[in-house]
Design a protein around this motif. Sequence first.
Motif, PDB file in Angstrom:
ATOM      1  N   ASP A 112       0.858  -1.396   0.092  1.00  0.00           N
ATOM      2  CA  ASP A 112       0.012  -0.188   0.110  1.00  0.00           C
ATOM      3  C   ASP A 112       0.682   1.282   0.062  1.00  0.00           C
ATOM      4  N   MET A 113       1.886   1.119   0.565  1.00  0.00           N
ATOM      5  CA  MET A 113       2.878   2.638   0.772  1.00  0.00           C
ATOM      6  C   MET A 113       3.867   2.491  -0.423  1.00  0.00           C
ATOM      7  N   ASP A 114       3.665   1.414  -1.379  1.00  0.00           N
ATOM      8  CA  ASP A 114       4.551   1.591  -2.434  1.00  0.00           C
ATOM      9  C   ASP A 114       6.208   1.422  -2.212  1.00  0.00           C
ATOM     10  N   ILE A 115       6.445   0.766  -1.206  1.00  0.00           N
ATOM     11  CA  ILE A 115       7.799   0.669  -0.846  1.00  0.00           C
ATOM     12  C   ILE A 115       8.792  -0.063  -1.892  1.00  0.00           C
ATOM     13  N   THR A 116       9.931   0.602  -2.391  1.00  0.00           N
ATOM     14  CA  THR A 116      10.521  -0.003  -3.480  1.00  0.00           C
ATOM     15  C   THR A 116      11.947  -0.864  -2.821  1.00  0.00           C
ATOM     16  N   HIS A 117      12.167  -0.441  -1.495  1.00  0.00           N
ATOM     17  CA  HIS A 117      13.405  -0.777  -1.046  1.00  0.00           C
ATOM     18  C   HIS A 117      13.094  -1.206   0.549  1.00  0.00           C
ATOM     19  N   VAL A 118      13.221  -2.437   0.724  1.00  0.00           N
ATOM     20  CA  VAL A 118      13.022  -2.858   2.309  1.00  0.00           C
ATOM     21  C   VAL A 118      14.480  -3.039   2.943  1.00  0.00           C
ATOM     22  N   ILE A 119      14.917  -1.833   3.835  1.00  0.00           N
ATOM     23  CA  ILE A 119      16.260  -1.974   4.427  1.00  0.00           C
ATOM     24  C   ILE A 119      16.120  -2.213   5.870  1.00  0.00           C
ATOM     25  N   ASN A 163      -0.033 -11.184  -6.361  1.00  0.00           N
ATOM     26  CA  ASN A 163       0.516 -11.075  -7.604  1.00  0.00           C
ATOM     27  C   ASN A 163       0.628  -9.483  -7.546  1.00  0.00           C
ATOM     28  N   VAL A 164       1.627  -9.253  -6.828  1.00  0.00           N
ATOM     29  CA  VAL A 164       2.211  -7.559  -6.956  1.00  0.00           C
ATOM     30  C   VAL A 164       3.690  -7.469  -6.900  1.00  0.00           C
ATOM     31  N   LYS A 165       4.001  -6.460  -7.170  1.00  0.00           N
ATOM     32  CA  LYS A 165       5.586  -6.418  -7.550  1.00  0.00           C
ATOM     33  C   LYS A 165       6.293  -6.445  -5.944  1.00  0.00           C
ATOM     34  N   ILE A 166       7.289  -7.122  -6.136  1.00  0.00           N
ATOM     35  CA  ILE A 166       8.025  -7.488  -4.968  1.00  0.00           C
ATOM     36  C   ILE A 166       9.262  -6.332  -4.840  1.00  0.00           C
ATOM     37  N   PRO A 167       9.449  -5.790  -3.341  1.00  0.00           N
ATOM     38  CA  PRO A 167      10.292  -4.593  -3.442  1.00  0.00           C
ATOM     39  C   PRO A 167      11.768  -5.406  -3.395  1.00  0.00           C
ATOM     40  N   GLN A 168      12.950  -4.337  -3.472  1.00  0.00           N
ATOM     41  CA  GLN A 168      14.001  -5.094  -3.185  1.00  0.00           C
ATOM     42  C   GLN A 168      14.544  -4.937  -1.707  1.00  0.00           C
ATOM     43  N   TYR A 169      15.518  -5.950  -1.547  1.00  0.00           N
ATOM     44  CA  TYR A 169      15.620  -6.181  -0.034  1.00  0.00           C
ATOM     45  C   TYR A 169      17.386  -5.717   0.237  1.00  0.00           C
ATOM     46  N   ALA A 170      17.455  -5.155   1.222  1.00  0.00           N
ATOM     47  CA  ALA A 170      18.990  -4.966   1.639  1.00  0.00           C
ATOM     48  C   ALA A 170      18.726  -5.356   3.297  1.00  0.00           C
ATOM     49  N   HIS A 171      19.513  -6.555   3.594  1.00  0.00           N
ATOM     50  CA  HIS A 171      19.543  -7.103   5.084  1.00  0.00           C
ATOM     51  C   HIS A 171      20.932  -6.231   5.708  1.00  0.00           C
TER      52      HIS A 171
END
Length: 469
Positions: free
Chosen positions: A192-199, A219-227
């Motif tokens: 819902d918040m249109d997050i593109t990068h999950v850090i 069925n929605v776009k998966i954000p990129q992840y940085a752990h």
Amino acid sequence: MQQIRTRFSPSPTGLLHVGSIRTALFSWLFARKKEGKFLLRIEDTDFNRSKKIAVKNIIESMQWLNINWDEGPYFQSQRFDRYNSIIDDMLNKNLAYRCYCSQERLNNLRKIQINNGNKPRYDGYCRNNKQYLHLNKAHVIRFCNPSKGSVSFTDKVRGYIQFDNLELDDFIIRRTDGTPTYNFCVVIDDIDMDITHVIRGEDHISNTPRQINIFKCLNVKIPQYAHIPMILSDNGQRLSKRQNSDSILKYKDDGFLPDALLNHLVRLGWSYKNKEIFNREEMITLFDFSGINKSPSIFNTKKLVWLNHYYINHLPVHYIANHLTWQFNKENISIKNGPPVEELIPLFGKRYKTLKDIVQNCSYIYEDYLEYDLTIVNKYLQKSSIPILIFIRKDLENLLKWSIESIRSLIEVTSKQFKLEKNIINMMLRIVITSVNSSPPIDKILYIVGKKRVLSRIDKIILYLSENS
Ligand code: GLU
């Protein structure tokens, strides 16, 4: 090009600590660098553990460090209708199911799995046995995790990561009391918040495949992840939320500048060449995922103190003065009747490494009445000091111009008059005016303390010496 959107989403269960704020900092830096948006989201779905005071602490800590957010704070607790409507929809589409298994059954299952050397996981009993479906019985909702294949992602820090779906289970997305769970709410929010990068911290890596499976099923776009790797404390232990000692605002109380803490934080797990000092603009310009280390970093209090000392002496005096004023207020020292705090910085900045140390060691400048340590007074001053003090007091009183130079030459005159070394006169005055035997140059101290207080302190000591020694 799509706008970059990152978020910081703490659970308000305790005071915000160094590990969490470093995550916030990296998310914020990336958003700022990319001219994107940075959101603040409070993950308070766990009512038993979430506290209002912790929310206040999160906000105050971020404000103090000036990690500013563009949207929010959003509260998950205010979005339950949204989460539940999606869960209901998933139930209708058989993407989720009601599970009626008793705690007893789950405990037994766990025991058997552990005894057989297997990783405990839900066995999908209710997914396959729908006979309880219409019983009006307490239940949870579980997600239909794919039962075969794998789930993978390319982490911006750790590279390619793959999990076998068999390692995951049909995790609970709604509890018996009707509240949705963390792993589910995060996904809906990130959508819902249109997050593109999950850090976020690497302790969340194991949640990521579960969350990706929900993204996929919706069925929605998966954000990129940085752990990002953990931070260890000076003694090598993992920093934990329960350790109040590393709460952010404790550093403020202890006299650290936000600039010093931010600088230390940015270097925890991230580097750019051999550079150690970063101001905010440099951090934003130079920050990049490629500079993040894979191994844990160690919070180094000595380094933080060094940085703080550096910033006290390098940032504009009016800026330091604002923070110093806050410290004076905290220590209940009124600065109304004394010199502007700006004047303290060139005098004390080199001697002390924290603002708290400065404030605690210069209260004699602002307070009318000084509590003397008589052991020190008796060590440096005797009855024979009285004529010297009377002499110097008279000349100080008669000074036409109260300036550092005129005070200095008066000390020289006194030293010649009594054939005593200047250092001895300096120390006598130091004890009289500050009550301690170490301070910045005494001519500067007399000047800053002001004529009225200087004369009254000399009077007080003359009286004491004549009555007591
Ligand atoms: N609420 C989680 C925490 O405080 C963070 C979750 C996330 O960043 O996805 O650890």
